[in-house]
Every structure is written in structure tokens, then in C-alpha cells.
Design a protein around this motif. Structure first.
Motif, short mmCIF file in Angstrom:
data_model
loop_
_atom_site.label_atom_id
_atom_site.label_comp_id
_atom_site.label_asym_id
_atom_site.label_seq_id
_atom_site.Cartn_x
_atom_site.Cartn_y
_atom_site.Cartn_z
N GLY A 411 18.90 77.69 63.93
CA GLY A 411 18.16 77.97 62.84
C GLY A 411 19.53 78.23 61.73
O GLY A 411 20.37 78.66 62.12
N ASP A 412 19.20 77.53 60.62
CA ASP A 412 20.10 77.63 59.76
C ASP A 412 19.68 76.98 58.35
O ASP A 412 18.79 76.02 58.40
CB ASP A 412 21.43 76.90 60.02
N TYR A 413 20.31 77.39 57.13
CA TYR A 413 20.20 76.54 55.99
C TYR A 413 21.01 75.29 55.58
O TYR A 413 22.15 75.44 56.09
CB TYR A 413 20.44 77.56 54.70
N LEU A 414 20.30 74.21 55.60
CA LEU A 414 21.06 72.87 55.48
C LEU A 414 20.14 72.14 54.08
O LEU A 414 19.09 72.71 53.74
CB LEU A 414 20.79 72.04 56.83
N ARG A 415 20.61 71.11 53.76
CA ARG A 415 20.17 70.34 52.65
C ARG A 415 19.68 69.07 53.12
O ARG A 415 20.00 68.58 54.41
CB ARG A 415 21.40 70.01 51.53
N PHE A 416 18.62 68.58 52.60
CA PHE A 416 17.84 67.51 53.04
C PHE A 416 17.47 66.58 52.20
O PHE A 416 17.20 67.18 50.86
CB PHE A 416 16.45 68.32 53.90
N PHE A 417 17.30 65.55 52.53
CA PHE A 417 16.97 64.31 51.33
C PHE A 417 16.38 63.39 52.00
O PHE A 417 16.43 62.69 53.11
CB PHE A 417 18.20 63.55 50.67
N LYS A 428 17.97 68.76 48.75
CA LYS A 428 17.38 69.92 48.56
C LYS A 428 17.49 71.07 49.72
O LYS A 428 17.31 70.55 51.05
CB LYS A 428 16.02 69.69 48.27
N ARG A 429 17.80 72.38 49.57
CA ARG A 429 17.92 73.28 50.49
C ARG A 429 16.83 73.69 51.14
O ARG A 429 15.80 74.14 50.79
CB ARG A 429 18.86 74.36 49.88
N TYR A 430 16.68 73.59 52.72
CA TYR A 430 15.86 74.28 53.48
C TYR A 430 16.21 75.08 54.49
O TYR A 430 17.36 74.79 54.89
CB TYR A 430 14.83 73.00 53.99
N TRP A 431 15.41 75.85 55.10
CA TRP A 431 15.74 76.44 56.52
C TRP A 431 15.19 75.40 57.64
O TRP A 431 14.01 75.34 57.66
CB TRP A 431 15.32 77.97 56.58
N PHE A 432 16.34 75.15 58.40
CA PHE A 432 15.88 74.28 59.48
C PHE A 432 15.83 74.97 60.82
O PHE A 432 16.71 75.97 60.97
CB PHE A 432 16.98 73.08 59.64
N THR A 433 14.84 74.66 61.60
CA THR A 433 14.89 75.00 63.11
C THR A 433 14.68 73.80 63.86
O THR A 433 13.98 73.08 63.64
CB THR A 433 13.78 76.00 63.18
N CYS A 434 15.36 74.00 65.05
CA CYS A 434 15.34 72.63 65.93
C CYS A 434 15.12 73.41 67.47
O CYS A 434 15.63 74.27 68.01
CB CYS A 434 16.93 72.16 66.06
N ARG A 435 13.81 72.93 67.88
CA ARG A 435 13.34 73.25 68.90
C ARG A 435 12.12 72.47 69.56
O ARG A 435 11.49 71.62 68.93
CB ARG A 435 12.42 74.84 68.92
N ASP A 436 12.53 72.34 71.00
CA ASP A 436 11.40 71.34 71.71
C ASP A 436 11.43 69.84 71.00
O ASP A 436 10.54 69.17 70.90
CB ASP A 436 10.02 71.89 71.69
N LEU A 437 12.56 69.47 70.83
CA LEU A 437 12.90 67.95 70.14
C LEU A 437 12.24 67.89 68.96
O LEU A 437 12.06 66.58 68.54
CB LEU A 437 12.29 66.96 71.09
N GLN A 438 12.23 69.02 68.06
CA GLN A 438 11.58 68.70 66.70
C GLN A 438 12.46 69.41 65.66
O GLN A 438 13.13 70.70 65.90
CB GLN A 438 10.05 69.16 66.69
N LEU A 439 12.75 68.92 64.64
CA LEU A 439 13.21 69.58 63.58
C LEU A 439 11.84 70.05 62.64
O LEU A 439 10.98 69.37 62.27
CB LEU A 439 13.84 68.77 62.41
N LEU A 441 11.29 72.25 58.82
CA LEU A 441 11.89 72.67 57.67
C LEU A 441 10.95 73.55 56.76
O LEU A 441 9.84 73.22 56.55
CB LEU A 441 12.12 71.30 56.77
N PHE A 442 11.64 74.54 56.49
CA PHE A 442 10.96 75.61 55.86
C PHE A 442 11.42 75.93 54.44
O PHE A 442 12.77 75.81 54.28
CB PHE A 442 10.73 77.08 56.57
N LYS A 443 10.82 76.26 53.48
CA LYS A 443 11.45 76.81 52.11
C LYS A 443 12.52 77.84 52.35
O LYS A 443 13.34 77.96 51.43
CB LYS A 443 10.41 77.14 50.98
N THR A 444 12.41 78.91 53.08
CA THR A 444 12.97 80.09 53.41
C THR A 444 12.92 80.43 54.78
O THR A 444 12.16 80.16 55.67
CB THR A 444 12.26 81.27 52.54
N ARG A 445 14.08 81.09 55.15
CA ARG A 445 13.95 81.68 56.42
C ARG A 445 12.83 82.43 56.85
O ARG A 445 12.31 82.47 58.02
CB ARG A 445 15.25 82.55 56.85
#
Length: 713
Positions: A411-417, A428-439, A441-445
Motif C-alpha cells: 500500500g502506498d500513494y502513487l500517481r496514475f494516468f 493523478k495521485r491515488y492510494w494504491f493497494t496490491c493484493r491477490d494479483l489486483q491493483l 486505487l482509492f482517493k485516500t488511504r
């Protein structure tokens, strides 16, 4: 009564030309006489005390060997109008190695090319010869013209020169006018559609390389005729003979010259576009035909190259020659700009090359046979077997956690396009999580910990992951191409630091192969990525005095960087060299190969194809675990198909169309830059290589290789 006094008994006169003596003999034979009997009578008629054991009969008009000595003349279709050649099966062949050196080798011209490569590699001390093959030297004009037009041009040229016979086709690898032969040597047109199934037979699952389940189908297409091309290749370069090298052959091949002659360098092909890169694959010989059947003659020049980018079980103690040749092929690919890399990467490769040259004449550490250092990644099948073993044993692949109920997550803040038509690239900045082969993206943590649904959910399995890194600009990007019903959807991720990039790039790469963060290789993947970045970061000062080295720029960097960095190139190379100055010879070569394998375009063999129903040409990329439909202008991936979803790959030899059956769809195309047999062999070869086992007594299953790649075996 015949004119020569013989009774009418069904016999006839067979003419045989003895190539060694340059004489012709006429033998009165009958159709039931077997080939061995013909050779025996010929030798008796010559009455010369010579060892004829390496000789066999070659039929120039039909372009094949009469090697089955128990078969009769009638069974081979030999009649009174035939002229046979009695010639040695082993002939001298000038072989250009991956380091551009030439060897004069004695090669069997009568056996299948695959088997000839195996025998030669055994003599050269190269393990796993199934990764290599012969290809004909190309000239620049082969990359400029449409190859399907070349036979016509060649025929016109021959007619102007008074030559009526068109020589063997060197670009489709089957002699002109010759169709695939059946097992009895006759032309077999009863089944124009051949099938090479993929699915292994579960009953033989314990066999290292098991036979596939045979599935036959019928598929016919009646448009677009086949095409071919003819070319001649000459090379006048200095060579070394295997005989003159005596027992030092292996040792001499573990190291290569630091530079090559201008004459050899001038013949180096430098493709300037993706189309030209694709046309280079026309040179591969057909592994199922002999050298003679493909127009190769004694003293001709042939290149020995690694064809399949799936290097298996590299061991520093037993693979010194093989490792050096892989390194050399990688080096010349980069110098010829066959594969793209950034300026920082180019300087890193040059720095490793400097270290390799410096270490070449220095004492090196000994390596045990159980050394596990290898630049080769575990492939999809090995990963699946590892996961299966873990599940059966009840273990956990995550060494840091014994709690099997805990699922690792990033989990971390990354930028996405996500690119859209007619928009600028705005991240644009999003909170990313990676789990079970999926990304996700949330607006905030905070939203990720609540019941709020994610803004985006990206399934990473089967996606294409490409680095977008520029250290000098501080850019650490990841380009994702996600499979969808409409093709590949492009997305970009931008990290703020190297550490972020290493973790997320490793997670994406593993997830694309179907492996989660719990996989034991995750940490090593992160470390490899970080090491790769560190090698590209120049040191503040060189570790070697620039005046002590004589560096010729064109021997270390591609031409475009040599021109761009002119004047400060040596200084930059030596600054990069400070990062690798402590590596041993084999470690430097391993790092070079690892870095080569990390490039986005590594291991992708290109072909110009036309998919059924499309009006424009596209690119087909073939890698060790997938097929890619690509844009012919910029190389963008339009769609990706993984081998683990493939059911069969099939060829209609009458119209030279190929169909590949996947679980989700079937695709049909014709290859316009080479014969479809080359594409067929690449796919079958990679399937064969994926079936290799780590067992110590693993033997090369030649029959299986020909079954998967031959097409009409």
C-alpha cells in the motif's frame, strides 16, 4: 534387346556422379535394387581404395538425400532420367559464432539441421543446444525489400545471366517447387492441414519431456497463395579450423576478442525500424530439413545463434562457453541497435563490458557445480509447479511469515494516468493497494480502510509490464497493458522514489505471471530491480585512469549514443564502471545478461503478419511465454495471448496460413516477412523448452522437438 546388348529384363541405366573424383558412372539397375546395393556396385565399379563409409546418394533434381539404404529405387521414385550424386555427408561449413568469429567445422549435411546443431554444440562444448540454431547471413537489401517478390526478381536476374534453374529457396527454407514430404520421402498432399497440439498427456506427466495428446482438426482456407524468396550469401573472412585449435577449443571460446575486423563489422546488419527487425527472422533455417535441402553447400557461411530466449540451467563451472556466447550475442544486439535501451542503460552495458575485458586475463575464482547463480528467471510452468508443491506439502512460500492466513499486501500513494484520446498526460495521485494479483486505487488511504469501493480495480494477471525509467530526469514509471475484450488497455503508474519503484515493479511483474506477493521470489525480484538501477547511476569519479585504457567507442556503445556523447563518452563509461569494478569475470557477464533480460524489448522475435479480416499488416511478437499482436509503427501491444491458454497451433501449408487456438478465441494470420514454418517453429520450440525438467538425468528428446516444431512430421 537394348542397344548396348542387354536383354529386355526391366533394367535401365542409372547415372551417378562421384563428387570426390569428379567422374560419372553409369550402372545398369532394376527398380527393386536397394540404395545400399547401388552404392556397393558403384564402389566396386570405381575400384579405388578409399574409405567410402561417409558417402551417401544425393538427388539434386528432387533436393533430398537417399539415406535409407534398405529402400529400393522404386520406393524413392528414382527412374532412368535421374542423375544421382555420390558425395560425402560430412562437409566443411564456415560457422560464424555469436561473437562474430568464424570456425571451419565438419558438419553432417545429410541429417536434420536440429541434429546437426546438437552435434556441433557438443564438439564446441555448448550445453543445451536446443536453444540454438543455424541462420543464413543476411545482407542489408534483405531488410529493404518485400521478400515475397524476391524469387521473381532472382528468376529474372538468372534468365538474364543465362541460368534457367532457380536455386534452392533460401528464405522459405524449402526448395523451390517442393512440398512438405511424407515419411516415405514422397510428396504428401493428402492432408494439407497439420496440427501440433500443446496439451501434454497427463499419463506421461512424470516424463521430463512427454508426448503431447494428439488432436487432429480440419481447417481450410482458399485465398492468398504462398510466396518465397531466394538469395545468395557470400563471406570472405578469416576463419579458424577446429582441427588447428586441438584440445584448446573450449578454452578459446570462453573468451572473445575485444574488437572485430572492419570487414566483419561492415557486414553487421543494423535494422532501422521494427519492420526491418521482423524481416531479420527470415534467415532461420528449418530445423526439420537438412542443410543440403535448404541450399547450403560446402564452404558456405552459416551463423550459429541463440534462437530461443529461454536460457536454462546456466552454471558457471560447466557453461563457460555458453555464458560467453550468450553475453556476446547480447552485446552485438545492443551495438547493432536490434534492441532499444536508454542512455543510462547503454553506459551501464559499456561499463560491464570494460570490466569483462579487464578481468579476461586475470585469475578467476573457482565455481562449484552446484552454484545457483543464474540470470534466468523461473518461467510460468516452474512457478506453477512450485505453487503446487507448496500446497501439497502444506508449506508457505513467504519466508517471512508462517501464518498461512495472512495475505501480503502493498500500500502506498502513487500517481496514475489512463490515456484517453485528445488528452494530455496528467497524472493523478491515488492510494494504491496490491493484493491477490489486483491493483486497487482509492482517493485516500482512509477510503481503503472503509467500505468505500475503489476508483479503479486492475487485474494484473496476463498483463504486459514495461519500465519507464530515466534516472537523470528522476522518472520512475511503470507502463501496464491490461488485457480486455477490445485488446490491450494502456495505463501508467509513476513512483516517487527508487524504493517505491522497486517494490511495485516487482509486484506487477510477478502478478502478471500469476504469482502473488507471498511468492518466495518477490524479495529477490525487488533486489534485482534495485541492483539494476544502481548499476545505471554513475559514480562521482572513475575507478580507472582513462589514459590507461584504449576504448574505441563503436566497440562499446550503439552508434546513436556514440555520436550523442562524442567527446565525453569515455569519461561517462568509466564513471559507470566504478559501480562494477569489483565484479569477477563471470559475475560481470551474468550482470550483463541480467540487464539485457530486463530490457522491455528483450526476447521478442518479430514477424510482419496479416490477420484474417484485416486490410493492413501488423506485427506478431513471439516470446518465451506469450504471443503479442503489436502495432507495426510503434510496437504498442494491441493484444497478448499466453501459452498457458493455448490449445493448439496449426498451419494450412497450401495457403501458408496459420491458426492459433486459445481458450478464449482463435486467431488466423499469414506471415508476410518469412515463411509460416518459421513462426510455427518458434511457437513449438518455446513449448518444447518449457517442458524441460531440472532432473540431473534429463536427456534431450529430439523426437518431441521435431513433433512440436516440424509441422508435418
Amino acid at each position: 534387346m537394348y542397344s548396348d546388348g542387354h536383354e529386355v529384363d526391366g533394367s535401365w541405366v542409372l547415372r551417378v556422379y562421384v563428387t570426390d573424383l569428379q567422374v560419372e558412372r553409369s550402372l545398369r539397375v532394376k527398380g527393386e535394387l536397394h540404395i545400399g546395393g547401388v552404392m556397393l556396385r558403384l564402389v566396386e565399379d570405381l575400384d579405388i581404395a578409399i574409405d567410402w563409409s561417409d558417402h551417401a546418394l544425393w538427388w539434386p533434381q528432387r533436393n533430398f538425400w537417399l539415406t535409407r539404404t534398405r529402400s529400393t529405387l522404386d520406393q524413392y521414385g528414382v527412374a532412368a532420367d535421374a542423375m544421382l550424386h555420390f558425395t560425402p555427408m560430412h562437409k566443411t561449413l564456415r560457422v560464424q559464432m555469436p561473437d562474430l568469429r568464424f570456425l571451419d567445422c565438419r558438419v553432417d549435411f545429410s541429417i536434420k539441421t536440429f541434429n546437426a546443431v546438437i552435434n556441433l554444440c557438443k564438439e564446441l562444448g555448448i550445453r543445451h543446444p536446443e536453444e540454438m540454431s543455424f541462420c543464413k547471413p543476411l545482407e542489408t537489401n534483405h531488410l529493404k525489400c518485400n521478400l515475397k517478390d524476391m524469387p521473381i526478381k532472382k528468376k529474372i536476374a538468372n534468365q538474364k545471366n543465362g541460368q534457367l534453374n532457380l536455386p534452392a529457396d533460401t528464405n522459405t527454407f524449402i526448395a523451390v517447387g517442393q512440398n512438405p514430404k511424407g515419411s516415405n520421402g514422397s510428396l504428401d498432399q493428402s492432408n494439407p492441414f497439420m496440427c501440433a497440439p500443446v496439451t501434454p498427456n497427463n499419463k506421461n506427466i512424470s516424463t521430463p519431456i512427454s508426448s503431447p495428446t494428439i488432436q487432429s482438426s480440419t481447417w481450410q482456407r482458399n485465398n492468398n497463395t504462398a510466396f518465397g524468396s531466394t538469395g545468395s550469401f557470400n563471406a570472405n573472412n578469416s576463419t579458424m579450423s577446429l582441427e588447428t585449435l586441438n584440445g584448446g577449443l573450449t578454452e578459446s571460446l570462453t573468451q572473445s576478442p575485444t574488437s572485430v575486423s572492419p570487414d566483419v563489422r561492415s557486414k553487421l546488419i543494423k535494422p532501422k525500424s521494427l519492420i526491418e527487425r521482423a524481416r531479420m527472422n527470415v534467415a532461420w533455417l528449418d530445423s526439420s530439413l537438412s542443410l543440403m535441402e535448404q541450399g547450403v553447400r560446402e564452404f558456405d557461411t552459416i551463423r550459429l545463434r541463440f534462437k530461443f530466449y529461454s536460457f536454462y540451467d546456466l552454471n558457471p563451472k560447466t557453461d563457460a562457453v555458453r555464458i560467453n556466447m550468450i553475453y556476446e550475442q547480447a552485446k552485438w544486439q545492443l551495438l547493432a541497435e536490434e534492441i532499444e535501451c536508454t542512455e543510462e542503460e547503454m553506459l551501464m552495458f559499456a561499463a560491464l563490458q570494460v570490466q569483462i575485458n579487464l578481468q579476461a586475463n586475470m585469475p578467476q575464482p573457482n565455481y562449484e557445480t552446484n552454484d545457483t547463480s543464474s540470470p534466468v528467471d523461473i518461467d510460468d510452468i516452474d512457478a506453477a509447479l512450485t505453487d503446487l508443491q507448496v500446497s501439497l506439502e502444506g508449506g508457505c512460500t513467504n519466508k517471512e511469515s508462517s501464518d498461512i492466513t495472512q495475505v501480503p499486501e502493498l500500500g502506498d500513494y502513487l500517481r496514475f494516468f489512463k490515456p484517453k484520446r485528445f488528452t494530455l498526460k496528467a497524472f493523478k495521485r491515488y492510494w494504491f493497494t496490491c493484493r491477490d494479483l489486483q491493483l486497487r486505487l482509492f482517493k485516500t488511504r482512509e477510503e481503503s480502510n472503509s467500505s468505500e469501493p475503489p476508483v479503479y480495480v486492475i487485474n494484473l494477471r496476463g498483463c504486459e509490464v514495461t519500465p519507464d525509467v530515466n534516472l537523470s530526469q528522476g522518472r520512475y514509471g511503470i507502463r501496464l497493458e491490461i488485457p480486455s475484450s477490445d485488446g490491450m488497455t494502456e495505463m501508467w503508474i509513476r513512483c516517487d522514489t527508487e524504493q517505491q519503484y522497486g517494490k511495485w515493479m516487482a509486484a506487477c511483474r510477478l502478478a502478471a505471471k500469476g504469482r502473488s506477493l507471498a511468492d518466495s521470489s518477490y524479495e529477490s525480484e525487488v533486489n534485482d530491480i534495485m541492483s539494476f538501477l544502481q548499476l545505471q547511476r554513475p559514480a562521482p569519479a572513475p575507478a580507472v585512469n582513462p589514459k590507461s585504457l584504449d576504448i574505441t567507442p563503436e566497440d562499446y556503445v550503439a552508434p546513436r549514443y556514440s555520436k550523442k556523447l562524442k567527446g565525453k563518452l569515455v569519461q561517462k563509461i568509466l564513471e559507470a564502471h566504478a559501480n562494477v569494478k569489483d565484479l569477477s569475470l563471470i559475475e560481470a557477464k551474468f550482470n550483463y545478461i541480467r540487464a539485457w533480460q530486463s530490457l522491455p524489448e528483450y526476447g521478442i522475435s518479430l514477424f510482419v503478419v496479416r490477420f484474417t479480416g484485416k486490410s493492413k499488416d501488423e506485427l506478431l511478437g513471439i516470446a518465451n511465454n506469450r504471443l503479442m499482436r503489436m502495432d507495426i509503427h510503434n510496437g504498442d501491444h494491441l493484444k497478448t495471448w499466453r501459452y498457458n491458454t493455448m490449445k493448439a497451433w496449426n498451419v494450412n501449408w497450401e495457403v501458408k496460413h496459420m491458426m492459433v487456438q486459445f481458450e478464449e478465441e482463435s486467431v488466423v494470420f499469414e506471415c508476410r516477412s518469412a515463411d509460416c514454418k518459421v513462426v510455427h517453429e518458434f511457437i513449438g520450440g518455446y513449448i518444447f523448452l518449457s517442458m524441460r525438467s531440472k532432473e540431473a538425468n534429463q536427456t534431450l528428446n529430439e523426437e518431441m522437438f521435431h513433433k512440436l516444431t516440424g509441422g508435418w512430421v
